[in-house]
Design an enzyme around this catalytic site. Structure first.
Site, PDB file in Angstrom:
ATOM      1  N   HIS A 149     -10.530  -1.312  -5.571  1.00 27.70           N
ATOM      2  CA  HIS A 149     -11.469  -0.966  -4.500  1.00 27.70           C
ATOM      3  C   HIS A 149     -11.520   0.526  -4.210  1.00 27.70           C
ATOM      4  CE1 HIS A 149      -7.509  -1.027  -2.880  1.00 27.70           C
ATOM      5  NE2 HIS A 149      -7.938  -0.389  -1.794  1.00 27.70           N
ATOM      6  N   ASP A 150     -10.686   1.330  -4.886  1.00 29.12           N
ATOM      7  CA  ASP A 150     -10.686   2.782  -4.663  1.00 29.12           C
ATOM      8  C   ASP A 150     -11.311   3.536  -5.832  1.00 29.12           C
ATOM      9  OD1 ASP A 150      -9.280   2.589  -2.242  1.00 29.12           O
ATOM     10  OD2 ASP A 150      -7.323   2.735  -3.233  1.00 29.12           O
ATOM     11  N   GLU A 208       1.876  -0.035  -4.773  1.00 27.86           N
ATOM     12  CA  GLU A 208       0.900   0.987  -5.141  1.00 27.86           C
ATOM     13  C   GLU A 208       1.611   2.327  -5.053  1.00 27.86           C
ATOM     14  OE1 GLU A 208      -3.426   2.792  -3.901  1.00 27.86           O
ATOM     15  OE2 GLU A 208      -1.869   2.441  -2.424  1.00 27.86           O
ATOM     16  N   ASP A 245       0.829  -1.209   0.000  1.00 25.11           N
ATOM     17  CA  ASP A 245       0.000   0.000   0.000  1.00 25.11           C
ATOM     18  C   ASP A 245       0.869   1.268   0.000  1.00 25.11           C
ATOM     19  OD1 ASP A 245      -2.785   0.986   0.322  1.00 25.11           O
ATOM     20  OD2 ASP A 245      -2.049   1.792   2.220  1.00 25.11           O
TER      21      ASP A 245
END
Ligand code: TEU
Length: 541
Positions: A316-317, A242, A190
């Site tokens: 998911h964002d 990410e 992340d």
């Protein structure tokens, strides 16, 4: 070296399949669906965080890195999931949230209680900088009553960790190795290009302060250390970073194999082409030419620099790409298959976000009460404070909210889309009676994804070929060419409902149509693409 024939499927565990009736998806639900995923043909599942967490940011606020949140199951369930996955030829990639932890994590709690050893786990300063949190407001909050401030680039309950402290790095490497030893074969890190903060933090009026803490040189050192201390010992490991607001140059450094940092990187530039002035909370039609040229810049840049991209439209964002780039009322199937081929035939590792393979859409929620996401709730309030009417602000939320992709997976036409027998934590989307796995298995989209995944394994040109931009000036077609050992593959994608005719270079005029989302495609001097048509032409054997 990673296996470039592999395809990753992303599961948001909270919304995939609930087997207990508590309204929250769970690990046993994933086990139940492994045969479905094996049929699709994917190789690896990326799971969003399922660790203990107060769920302020749906698990990206981790309060214990090495346990399973009881809402999702037990460690025994996790181990079974890994084992059953292996039986189906499916491995797991876990989400590691190492930039920050929840303020409920014992490290932060001990720090707050005055323990200086743990205070050095966080980024504490006497004076805040002017940096803006990615979820709104200043990025610093008072650290108890000490008079100091702690940094939180995300929610106020997500405290940034101090990677400059070697003990912090050691602790985090232990976390990664803990899961590695459980048998996972990949990690998604992340916001990993934000971990390396400078020693002296300074005000930065540009772009909410991002240049002051993004892609700092020391970030590469930390990634190399992480690699060497954990997954780097196993060359088959797939790791993806990410990367927030990053550059091609940095992503080459992050992913070129000889650097020993990560296998590949996500960047988000192509998902900002429908932002007005770079701002997320706006509504604008997507700018095709910007999208096309970003794909070309990244495709060619990474190809020439020997970097490796993670290819994706959804996660998911993000609101569903179908709603952003396609006239879904008239061309959902054509659009979904065209988008799929525009990344699955490209250079990099493709990621499918749950539901994409059946053409799921945004949910059409009716009121703010249906939304849960912290970013959406904050943004709504900020928009009201800035003078927007509730109607205007709500309209923007419906288009932009992260909850758009977080709604329950649509399995069948039964209540709550077959996701749960209880009350789902987030409402199901309105279209589930028409769009669901049961209905779509023999439809157009699912079999097309299956075929794309199969082709990547069959043809080395798809997995290994280089990337070249073609038809660079088209205002409607995104096209690229792949080259590998004398073979050539041309991929044409019409991003609009209008037909378009292109001149075909001679070399392709005698080529074979490898795949298209329309029947009876003929190649000749010219080729006409229908609404949202994709065609791939292969030359050479
Ligand atoms: O997201 C990183 C990120 O930069 C987000 O701001 C993202 O771009 C934004 O949500 C889109 O508006 C990661 C996770 O994917 C996200 O779910 C987490 O909330 C975030 O990190 C904090 O951990």
């Amino acid at each position: 070296m990673i296996d470039k024939t592999k395809v990753v499927y992303q599961i948001y565990p909270k919304s995939y399949k609930d087997t207990t009736g508590n309204g929250v998806g769970d690990l046993r639900g994933i086990i139940e669906k492994l045969p479905y995923l094996a049929e699709l043909g994917i190789d690896m599942i990326w799971l969003n965080p399922f660790y203990p967490s107060p769920q302020r940011d749906n698990g990206y606020d981790v309060s214990d890195y090495t346990a399973v949140n009881p809402d999702f199951g037990t460690m025994a369930d996790f181990e079974e999931m890994i084992a059953v996955g292996k039986e189906h030829g499916i491995d797991f990639m876990l989400d590691m949230v190492l930039n920050h932890c929840s303020t409920e994590h014992e490290w932060f709690q001990k720090a707050l209680a005055g323990d200086s050893f743990y205070q050095d786990f966080f980024i504490l300063r006497d004076e805040p900088t002017d940096w803006v949190s990615k979820f709104g407001g200043n990025a610093w909050a008072p650290f108890g009553d000490t008079g100091k401030y702690y940094l939180h680039l995300f929610d106020v309950t997500q405290a940034d960790l101090n990677w400059r402290n070697p003990t912090v790095r050691e602790e985090l490497f232990k976390v990664v190795n803990f899961w590695k030893e459980k048998g996972v074969k990949g990690f998604r890190f992340d916001v990993i290009n934000l971990i390396g903060k400078d020693e002296v933090l300074e005000d930065c009026p540009i772009n909410d302060g991002k240049p002051a803490y993004t892609d700092r040189p020391i970030n590469h050192d930390y990634l190399h250390m992480l690699n060497q201390a954990s997954f780097g010992q196993d060359p088959s490991f797939m790791t993806v970073g990410e990367m927030s607001a990053t550059t091609v140059e940095n992503c080459i450094l992050y992913t070129a194999p000889e650097r020993e940092e990560l296998s590949m990187a996500f960047n988000f530039h192509h998902l900002k082409v429908d932002y007005e002035n770079g701002q997320k909370w706006t509504i604008k039609d997507f700018d095709f030419e910007e999208l096309r040229s970003l794909f070309h810049t990244w495709g060619e840049g990474m190809s020439e620099g020997n970097g490796w991209n993670a290819l994706f439209y959804n996660n998911h964002d993000q609101p569903r790409a179908l709603n952003r780039f396609v006239d879904v009322k008239n061309f959902r199937e054509e659009g979904a298959t065209m988008l799929a081929s525009s990344i699955h035939l490209s250079r990099g590792t493709p990621y499918i976000y749950m539901g994409e393979e059946i053409g799921m859409l945004d949910p059409d929620f009716e009121s703010m009460a249906d939304y849960v996401d912290v970013e959406s709730l904050n943004a709504y309030q900020i928009m009201l404070d800035e003078g927007k009417t509730p109607e205007e602000a709500f309209k923007i939320i419906t288009v932009k909210s992260r909850d758009n992709s977080r709604i329950p997976m649509q399995w069948d036409a039964s209540e709550n889309a077959g996701f749960t027998t209880g009350t789902p934590w987030l409402k199901a989307g309105k279209s589930y009676q028409q769009i669901n796995v049961e209905a779509e298995k023999n439809g157009k989209i699912f079999p097309f994804y299956k075929e794309l995944i199969r082709l990547r394994k069959e043809l080395p040109i798809i997995a290994e070929g280089d990337y070249k931009a073609v038809y660079k000036d088209s205002n409607q077609v995104y096209a690229f060419e792949r080259n590998w050992q004398g073979q050539k593959l041309l991929v044409l994608n019409n991003f609009y409902a209008d037909e378009v005719t292109l001149d075909l270079p001679e070399v392709y005029q005698s080529g074979n149509v490898l795949i298209s989302n329309y029947d009876d495609v003929k190649v000749g001097e010219k080729i006409t693409l229908k609404a949202y048509q994709t065609v791939a032409v292969l030359v050479g054997d």
